[in-house]
Design a protein around this motif. Sequence first.
Motif, mmCIF file in Angstrom:
data_model
loop_
_atom_site.group_PDB
_atom_site.id
_atom_site.type_symbol
_atom_site.label_atom_id
_atom_site.label_comp_id
_atom_site.label_asym_id
_atom_site.label_seq_id
_atom_site.Cartn_x
_atom_site.Cartn_y
_atom_site.Cartn_z
ATOM 1 N N GLN A 81 26.776 7.198 47.901
ATOM 2 C CA GLN A 81 26.711 7.116 46.447
ATOM 3 C C GLN A 81 26.785 8.511 45.833
ATOM 4 N N CYS A 82 27.491 8.603 44.734
ATOM 5 C CA CYS A 82 27.642 9.885 44.047
ATOM 6 C C CYS A 82 26.482 10.054 43.062
ATOM 7 N N ILE A 83 25.532 10.888 43.456
ATOM 8 C CA ILE A 83 24.369 11.112 42.602
ATOM 9 C C ILE A 83 24.458 12.446 41.874
ATOM 10 N N MET A 84 25.527 13.226 42.141
ATOM 11 C CA MET A 84 25.737 14.510 41.494
ATOM 12 C C MET A 84 27.122 14.517 40.829
ATOM 13 N N TYR A 85 27.371 15.581 40.064
ATOM 14 C CA TYR A 85 28.644 15.687 39.345
ATOM 15 C C TYR A 85 29.120 17.135 39.419
ATOM 16 N N CYS A 86 30.361 17.320 39.922
ATOM 17 C CA CYS A 86 30.940 18.666 39.990
ATOM 18 C C CYS A 86 31.599 18.982 38.650
ATOM 19 N N ASN A 87 31.018 19.946 37.925
ATOM 20 C CA ASN A 87 31.528 20.283 36.598
ATOM 21 C C ASN A 87 32.903 20.927 36.651
ATOM 22 N N GLN A 88 33.161 21.695 37.700
ATOM 23 C CA GLN A 88 34.437 22.391 37.799
ATOM 24 C C GLN A 88 35.572 21.426 38.104
ATOM 25 N N CYS A 89 35.314 20.490 39.034
ATOM 26 C CA CYS A 89 36.341 19.501 39.404
ATOM 27 C C CYS A 89 36.332 18.302 38.478
ATOM 28 N N ASP A 90 35.244 18.159 37.697
ATOM 29 C CA ASP A 90 35.122 17.072 36.730
ATOM 30 C C ASP A 90 35.182 15.710 37.406
ATOM 31 N N ILE A 91 34.406 15.591 38.531
ATOM 32 C CA ILE A 91 34.359 14.317 39.261
ATOM 33 C C ILE A 91 32.946 14.100 39.797
ATOM 34 N N PRO A 92 32.549 12.821 39.982
ATOM 35 C CA PRO A 92 31.272 12.540 40.651
ATOM 36 C C PRO A 92 31.382 12.904 42.135
ATOM 37 N N SER A 148 25.878 19.331 38.599
ATOM 38 C CA SER A 148 24.787 18.773 37.788
ATOM 39 C C SER A 148 24.404 17.409 38.330
ATOM 40 N N GLU A 149 23.187 16.984 37.971
ATOM 41 C CA GLU A 149 22.810 15.616 38.309
ATOM 42 C C GLU A 149 23.659 14.668 37.476
ATOM 43 N N ILE A 150 24.105 13.631 38.118
ATOM 44 C CA ILE A 150 25.027 12.729 37.415
ATOM 45 C C ILE A 150 24.373 12.046 36.231
ATOM 46 N N LEU A 151 23.028 11.844 36.316
ATOM 47 C CA LEU A 151 22.331 11.188 35.205
ATOM 48 C C LEU A 151 22.353 12.062 33.950
ATOM 49 N N GLU A 152 22.299 13.404 34.128
ATOM 50 C CA GLU A 152 22.410 14.299 32.970
ATOM 51 C C GLU A 152 23.788 14.185 32.320
ATOM 52 N N VAL A 153 24.819 14.140 33.189
ATOM 53 C CA VAL A 153 26.178 13.996 32.688
ATOM 54 C C VAL A 153 26.339 12.668 31.961
ATOM 55 N N VAL A 154 25.724 11.624 32.540
ATOM 56 C CA VAL A 154 25.806 10.289 31.931
ATOM 57 C C VAL A 154 25.121 10.282 30.561
ATOM 58 N N ASP A 155 23.944 10.954 30.484
ATOM 59 C CA ASP A 155 23.236 11.015 29.196
ATOM 60 C C ASP A 155 24.081 11.723 28.139
ATOM 61 N N GLU A 156 24.704 12.855 28.552
ATOM 62 C CA GLU A 156 25.579 13.568 27.618
ATOM 63 C C GLU A 156 26.748 12.698 27.177
ATOM 64 N N LYS A 157 27.312 11.965 28.158
ATOM 65 C CA LYS A 157 28.442 11.077 27.850
ATOM 66 C C LYS A 157 28.021 9.982 26.872
ATOM 67 N N LYS A 158 26.820 9.407 27.127
ATOM 68 C CA LYS A 158 26.324 8.352 26.242
ATOM 69 C C LYS A 158 26.098 8.892 24.832
ATOM 70 N N ASN A 159 25.494 10.093 24.735
ATOM 71 C CA ASN A 159 25.236 10.684 23.411
ATOM 72 C C ASN A 159 26.537 10.937 22.655
ATOM 73 N N LYS A 160 27.544 11.457 23.414
ATOM 74 C CA LYS A 160 28.835 11.723 22.784
ATOM 75 C C LYS A 160 29.480 10.431 22.297
ATOM 76 N N LEU A 161 29.420 9.393 23.137
ATOM 77 C CA LEU A 161 30.000 8.099 22.753
ATOM 78 C C LEU A 161 29.283 7.511 21.550
ATOM 79 N N MET A 162 27.935 7.692 21.527
ATOM 80 C CA MET A 162 27.178 7.184 20.380
ATOM 81 C C MET A 162 27.558 7.928 19.103
ATOM 82 N N GLU A 163 27.744 9.276 19.218
ATOM 83 C CA GLU A 163 28.174 10.048 18.053
ATOM 84 C C GLU A 163 29.556 9.596 17.584
#
Length: 563
Positions: free
Chosen positions: A73-84, A101-116
């Motif tokens: 399972q992909c629990i992290m996220y590579c910011n440079q490659c932009d993939i889980p 980064s932790e994937i949950l942080e990326v997910v939270d940012e994604k959710k906030n952006k989508l909500m905005e």
Amino acid sequence: MDPRTSAQDVMRCDKCESAVVQVYCDTCLVNLCKACLGEHVFADLSKPHKIVDFKDRKSTLLYCGCNSHNKQQCIMYCNQCDIPVCTKCIASDQHLGHKVSEILEVVDEKKNKLMEESTELNETIYPTYQDIASDVKNRINRLEKEYRDLSTAITKHGEDWHREIDKLVKKLKAEVDEMKTTQMETLLKHQDEINKKISDIKDEIDSTEMATDTNDLSKLLSVTSNVHVYRSLPRKIILSLPKFIQGEIHGEELSKLFGALSSSSLTSDEHGYSMKTPQKSPEAESFPSVKQLLDDPETVTTIDTGYRELRNVACLSDEEIWTRGKDNTMKLFCINQGSLLKSIRTTSGNWPSNIAVTKSGDLVYTDYDDKTVNIVKNEKIEEVIRLENWKPEGVCRTSSSELLVILHSNDNKQSKVVRYSGSEEKQTIQFDDEGKALYSSGSLYYRSITENKNLDICVSDGVARAVVVVNQAGKLRFTYPGHTPAPKNKMFNPRGITTDSQSHILTADDKNLCVHIIDQDGHFLHYIDCGLSRPLGLCTDTNDNLFVAQWTNKQVKKIKYLQ
């Protein structure tokens, strides 16, 4: 009825398809009964099965499966490659030195952006498109009406032509009858004279024959011959009959005489619409609500100014207006009472060429003969601009609190628009891309200026008989030469000019005693034709009421023309 096919049936186990569901595998996303639970878990021991009560289903986050490492399972996220990525990916050389980064942080940012973005879509973009759709619908309705009016005008003009042609045919035929009667009477009279001569000759013949047949010498000698009278023949009446010389019908010439259509156009403007904002801010206006033009504009009130010749009007507020006429005094009036509140005399004693009001509420006026632009603050006049080789005519303030001034050269050969910030020249607009003059030269006081909501600069050029519109950069957008048929069928003679919240451009036409309304792209929309008396100056207030300075009766007329 089989309860499994009934609309009121309960949820069934996805495995056995008969027992009532009791639990849920949040990992595999399947409904299970307790009898099938063990079989489901042992069928695939490679992943952790999270079993929850059915009411708590889908509460577990489903991590992405790793493409490089099976069953991880992909629990992290590579910011440079932009993939889980999974933990094995991080340990490999493939992502060495990459920020992870932790994937949950990326997910939270994604959710906030989508909500905005969802908020923006709901509160800004969607309402804006609704307004645009409403605007397009209104323009379609106006287009239908204008083309219907255009066809009606052509038909009416054709009927007018038919009436004139019928009158002309009737007139020509009457002239034919009159000529025929005159010549016929002459010939009939001539005929009567000839017939009388013939009768007289016949009598002469009878008399001669009787004299030659008699033996009575006295009778013979008494006969007098009149042959010499008849040897002189009567004059011959020569008639010259009229001819109908048909005018040649040439399609192009006939079209010019009858009238022709100006060209239509379809253009697009990427800055034509503005994004609607949820609420107004002091720095930016929201997308304006769409207002329909009234078919019959209404006169709200009139104000007597007492000028010998009234020329301009400028709104200080929705309650007060400045005016100027053919003397050295500028007057401030209360709109509702029509009472005079204040009078300001020019420093030079000359007539002001034009007036405007700044964003802060100060009066600006141009002095053509003194070659100055002046501002009135607290009833004190300050000289802002002094010119040498140019004379100022029309003036307006811009949305950025600058001044746009129309200048006319001392030798009467050139005109230009200059943007001033204080006394500093910021921009000069004089020629198009081909080097041709945008504005005419010539008579004084025949050019007015305003800025539209889209920042276009609109000049009413009375000498050229056109409205000239350039964009903020000074590039020619279009020229409006007037519209036909005009209310008084006179040549277009534009004078004062203003705009409104809909980006309509309004210009006074003092020959046709009306105001032309065109859209921001130069397409004719409507006439304001409600008993105006030589309209010259124009302005609008914040509620889109139109104020018209009328030269002949010295009155300012307040007109409602939008719904």
